[in-house]
Design a protein around this motif. Structure first.
Motif, PDB file in Angstrom:
ATOM      1  N   VAL A   1       0.862  -1.187   0.000  1.00 25.63           N
ATOM      2  CA  VAL A   1       0.000   0.000   0.000  1.00 25.63           C
ATOM      3  C   VAL A   1       0.897   1.236   0.000  1.00 25.63           C
ATOM      4  CG1 VAL A   1      -1.782   1.292   1.230  1.00 25.63           C
ATOM      5  CG2 VAL A   1      -1.844  -1.211   1.225  1.00 25.63           C
ATOM      6  N   LEU A   2       0.696   2.089  -0.996  1.00 23.59           N
ATOM      7  CA  LEU A   2       1.441   3.346  -1.073  1.00 23.59           C
ATOM      8  C   LEU A   2       0.599   4.427  -0.405  1.00 23.59           C
ATOM      9  CD1 LEU A   2       2.649   3.082  -4.797  1.00 23.59           C
ATOM     10  CD2 LEU A   2       3.858   2.371  -2.710  1.00 23.59           C
ATOM     11  N   GLY A   3       1.059   4.942   0.718  1.00 18.89           N
ATOM     12  CA  GLY A   3       0.225   5.783   1.576  1.00 18.89           C
ATOM     13  C   GLY A   3      -0.458   4.861   2.567  1.00 18.89           C
ATOM     14  N   GLY A   4      -1.525   5.306   3.163  1.00 16.51           N
ATOM     15  CA  GLY A   4      -2.266   4.389   4.024  1.00 16.51           C
ATOM     16  C   GLY A   4      -2.456   4.817   5.453  1.00 16.51           C
ATOM     17  N   ALA A   5      -1.984   6.005   5.816  1.00 16.19           N
ATOM     18  CA  ALA A   5      -2.109   6.431   7.212  1.00 16.19           C
ATOM     19  C   ALA A   5      -3.353   7.266   7.458  1.00 16.19           C
ATOM     20  CB  ALA A   5      -0.866   7.215   7.636  1.00 16.19           C
ATOM     21  N   ARG A   6      -3.911   7.839   6.386  1.00 20.27           N
ATOM     22  CA  ARG A   6      -5.061   8.714   6.578  1.00 20.27           C
ATOM     23  C   ARG A   6      -6.362   7.974   6.275  1.00 20.27           C
ATOM     24  NH1 ARG A   6      -3.588  13.648   8.025  1.00 20.27           N
ATOM     25  NH2 ARG A   6      -5.660  14.506   7.644  1.00 20.27           N
ATOM     26  N   LEU A   7      -7.418   8.700   6.027  1.00 19.16           N
ATOM     27  CA  LEU A   7      -8.770   8.137   6.001  1.00 19.16           C
ATOM     28  C   LEU A   7      -8.927   6.921   5.087  1.00 19.16           C
ATOM     29  CD1 LEU A   7     -11.818   8.335   6.711  1.00 19.16           C
ATOM     30  CD2 LEU A   7     -12.019  10.003   4.851  1.00 19.16           C
ATOM     31  N   VAL A   8      -8.816   7.105   3.779  1.00 19.17           N
ATOM     32  CA  VAL A   8      -9.065   6.009   2.838  1.00 19.17           C
ATOM     33  C   VAL A   8      -8.020   4.919   3.002  1.00 19.17           C
ATOM     34  CG1 VAL A   8      -9.231   5.378   0.411  1.00 19.17           C
ATOM     35  CG2 VAL A   8     -10.224   7.528   1.190  1.00 19.17           C
ATOM     36  N   GLY A   9      -6.759   5.306   3.010  1.00 13.67           N
ATOM     37  CA  GLY A   9      -5.696   4.322   3.126  1.00 13.67           C
ATOM     38  C   GLY A   9      -5.759   3.537   4.413  1.00 13.67           C
ATOM     39  N   ARG A  10      -6.060   4.207   5.488  1.00 16.50           N
ATOM     40  CA  ARG A  10      -6.153   3.538   6.789  1.00 16.50           C
ATOM     41  C   ARG A  10      -7.186   2.412   6.757  1.00 16.50           C
ATOM     42  NH1 ARG A  10      -5.741   6.100  12.401  1.00 16.50           N
ATOM     43  NH2 ARG A  10      -6.441   4.454  13.788  1.00 16.50           N
ATOM     44  N   HIS A  11      -8.374   2.703   6.207  1.00 18.54           N
ATOM     45  CA  HIS A  11      -9.427   1.685   6.178  1.00 18.54           C
ATOM     46  C   HIS A  11      -9.111   0.568   5.176  1.00 18.54           C
ATOM     47  CE1 HIS A  11     -12.146   3.435   9.067  1.00 18.54           C
ATOM     48  NE2 HIS A  11     -12.001   4.615   8.507  1.00 18.54           N
ATOM     49  N   ILE A  12      -8.384   0.895   4.120  1.00 15.16           N
ATOM     50  CA  ILE A  12      -7.938  -0.153   3.188  1.00 15.16           C
ATOM     51  C   ILE A  12      -6.960  -1.087   3.892  1.00 15.16           C
ATOM     52  CG2 ILE A  12      -6.541  -0.569   1.128  1.00 15.16           C
ATOM     53  CD1 ILE A  12      -7.839   1.939  -0.108  1.00 15.16           C
ATOM     54  N   VAL A  13      -5.992  -0.518   4.589  1.00 21.94           N
ATOM     55  CA  VAL A  13      -5.007  -1.331   5.319  1.00 21.94           C
ATOM     56  C   VAL A  13      -5.699  -2.219   6.345  1.00 21.94           C
ATOM     57  CG1 VAL A  13      -3.111  -1.217   6.988  1.00 21.94           C
ATOM     58  CG2 VAL A  13      -3.064   0.229   4.942  1.00 21.94           C
ATOM     59  N   GLU A  14      -6.622  -1.634   7.105  1.00 27.42           N
ATOM     60  CA  GLU A  14      -7.311  -2.414   8.135  1.00 27.42           C
ATOM     61  C   GLU A  14      -8.139  -3.539   7.525  1.00 27.42           C
ATOM     62  OE1 GLU A  14      -9.451   0.522  10.377  1.00 27.42           O
ATOM     63  OE2 GLU A  14      -7.701   1.070  11.596  1.00 27.42           O
ATOM     64  N   ALA A  15      -8.787  -3.277   6.388  1.00 28.26           N
ATOM     65  CA  ALA A  15      -9.598  -4.305   5.728  1.00 28.26           C
ATOM     66  C   ALA A  15      -8.723  -5.433   5.193  1.00 28.26           C
ATOM     67  CB  ALA A  15     -10.414  -3.686   4.600  1.00 28.26           C
ATOM     68  N   LEU A  16      -7.570  -5.088   4.653  1.00 28.71           N
ATOM     69  CA  LEU A  16      -6.654  -6.111   4.131  1.00 28.71           C
ATOM     70  C   LEU A  16      -6.131  -7.004   5.259  1.00 28.71           C
ATOM     71  CD1 LEU A  16      -4.685  -3.927   1.564  1.00 28.71           C
ATOM     72  CD2 LEU A  16      -6.040  -5.954   0.987  1.00 28.71           C
ATOM     73  N   VAL A  17      -5.742  -6.376   6.368  1.00 27.30           N
ATOM     74  CA  VAL A  17      -5.250  -7.150   7.514  1.00 27.30           C
ATOM     75  C   VAL A  17      -6.360  -8.044   8.067  1.00 27.30           C
ATOM     76  CG1 VAL A  17      -4.381  -7.001   9.877  1.00 27.30           C
ATOM     77  CG2 VAL A  17      -3.458  -5.480   8.115  1.00 27.30           C
ATOM     78  N   ALA A  18      -7.573  -7.490   8.175  1.00 27.25           N
ATOM     79  CA  ALA A  18      -8.706  -8.277   8.668  1.00 27.25           C
ATOM     80  C   ALA A  18      -9.012  -9.449   7.740  1.00 27.25           C
ATOM     81  CB  ALA A  18      -9.939  -7.391   8.808  1.00 27.25           C
ATOM     82  N   GLY A  19      -8.686  -9.279   6.452  1.00 34.55           N
ATOM     83  CA  GLY A  19      -8.905 -10.342   5.476  1.00 34.55           C
ATOM     84  C   GLY A  19      -7.810 -11.389   5.468  1.00 34.55           C
ATOM     85  N   GLY A  20      -6.836 -11.242   6.355  1.00 34.28           N
ATOM     86  CA  GLY A  20      -5.782 -12.246   6.469  1.00 34.28           C
ATOM     87  C   GLY A  20      -4.587 -12.027   5.568  1.00 34.28           C
ATOM     88  N   HIS A  21      -4.472 -10.831   4.973  1.00 33.99           N
ATOM     89  CA  HIS A  21      -3.373 -10.563   4.040  1.00 33.99           C
ATOM     90  C   HIS A  21      -2.198  -9.888   4.742  1.00 33.99           C
ATOM     91  CE1 HIS A  21      -6.131 -11.798   0.946  1.00 33.99           C
ATOM     92  NE2 HIS A  21      -6.998 -10.881   1.322  1.00 33.99           N
TER      93      HIS A  21
END
Length: 321
Positions: free
Chosen positions: A5-25
């Motif tokens: 993930v390029l970026g990922g600390a703010r609103l959209v990126g943060r929720h993308i990162v959290e969803a990916l981790v929750a998905g087991g990635h």
């Protein structure tokens, strides 16, 4: 899967990162390190700055991933650097763009096939209100040129949800919670936003199912009257853009509000049919509002429409009426 993930600390990126981790990635995040976010401990965090070109991507050397999600690509210089550097190192390149790429934002509804703004030159690096859309048009073209069918372009509409630091959507649940007479315009006009958590879930779907193409990402569409009723607003002073203008107030002073017949009115009627057919699911508007409010309670957001300014406008309008 292994995801970059390029970026990922703010609103959209943060929720993308959290969803990916929750998905087991397994998630690797490259950022400049300027925004400190409380992300899952499993996320590998690397430092890099695409403004430095390929040199800013040295932390990624010798590595490969199943997919890359580009949340922070705003200029052609940034996106050209990462797209070309990662060619052959990532299976799919998912680029987060914006509905601001559309040339005719008064269309109803706005579709993925609508014409785009003229692209910005690749040497433009200043992101302003005027250059933001054209820059994203150029960034999209670069990703498509380099990755062809192995890319996915996502065009979110107005994004909100927990961790929305923009003084726009959170104003309304916060304002209703404060009580008193609420100034609002256009009860039959529309508000449409996308919950950042829904973007995160759709990105996971795109990567897992290897989905390519262009997708608008927009949420449920409500009239302003339906929206404020949903928030349990009791005392609402309804006005119109015309009445606001008569007392010397621009409707832009009301956060998020766009009259349906305004130059950007189509932004509140963005079609999500293509994305929903591909698996986009939407959070109920009430849950988005409640969760955003719960988060904002402990966050010191500063809104442009202050209580004093709202009271001043209400006095002007009441005198006019």
């Amino acid at each position: 899967m292994q995801i970059l993930v390029l970026g990922g600390a703010r609103l959209v990126g943060r929720h993308i990162v959290e969803a990916l981790v929750a998905g087991g990635h397994e998630v690797t995040m490259l950022s400049r390190g300027q925004t400190q976010a409380d992300l899952p401990a499993a996320v590998e965090r690397l430092l890099g700055d695409r403004n430095d070109g390929v040199a800013g991507l040295s932390a990624l050397a010798g590595r490969s991933w199943d997919a890359c999600v580009d949340v922070s690509g705003y200029t052609p210089r940034q996106v050209r650097a990462s797209a070309e550097f990662l060619k052959g190192r990532v299976g799919r390149y998912v680029f987060i763009s914006t509905v601001s790429v559309y040339a005719e934002q008064n269309r109803h509804p706005i579709l993925e096939t609508d014409p785009l703004l003229p692209p910005a030159a690749e040497d433009v690096t200043e992101v302003t209100g005027e250059t933001y859309g054209p820059l994203k048009v150029t960034c999209e073209a670069i990703v498509q040129e380099v990755y062809e069918d192995a890319c996915t372009i996502l065009r979110p509409q107005l994004v909100t949800g927990p961790h929305d630091y923009t003084p726009r959507y959170p104003y309304w649940p916060d304002r209703v919670a404060r009580g008193g007479t609420i100034l609002a315009a256009g009860k039959d006009d529309f508000i449409q936003v996308i919950d950042a958590r829904d973007i995160g879930q759709f990105v996971v779907k795109v990567i897992q199912d290897d989905i390519g193409g262009l997708f608008n990402l927009s949420g449920p569409r409500l009239t302003w009257e339906e929206f404020l009723t949903l928030l349990d607003a009791v005392d609402v002073f309804w006005t119109t853009p015309e009445h606001l203008e008569q007392v010397g107030v621009n409707f832009y002073e009301l956060p998020v509000y766009l009259p349906a017949n305004s130059e950007q009115g189509g932004i509140m009627e963005v079609s999500n049919e293509r994305a929903r057919a591909a698996g986009l699911t939407l959070t109920a508007p009430l849950k988005t509002a409640q969760d955003t409010r719960e988060w904002s309670k402990t966050t010191d957001l500063t809104y442009s429409l202050t209580p004093e300014r709202e009271a001043e406008i209400l006095t002007l309008l009441r005198g006019r009426h």
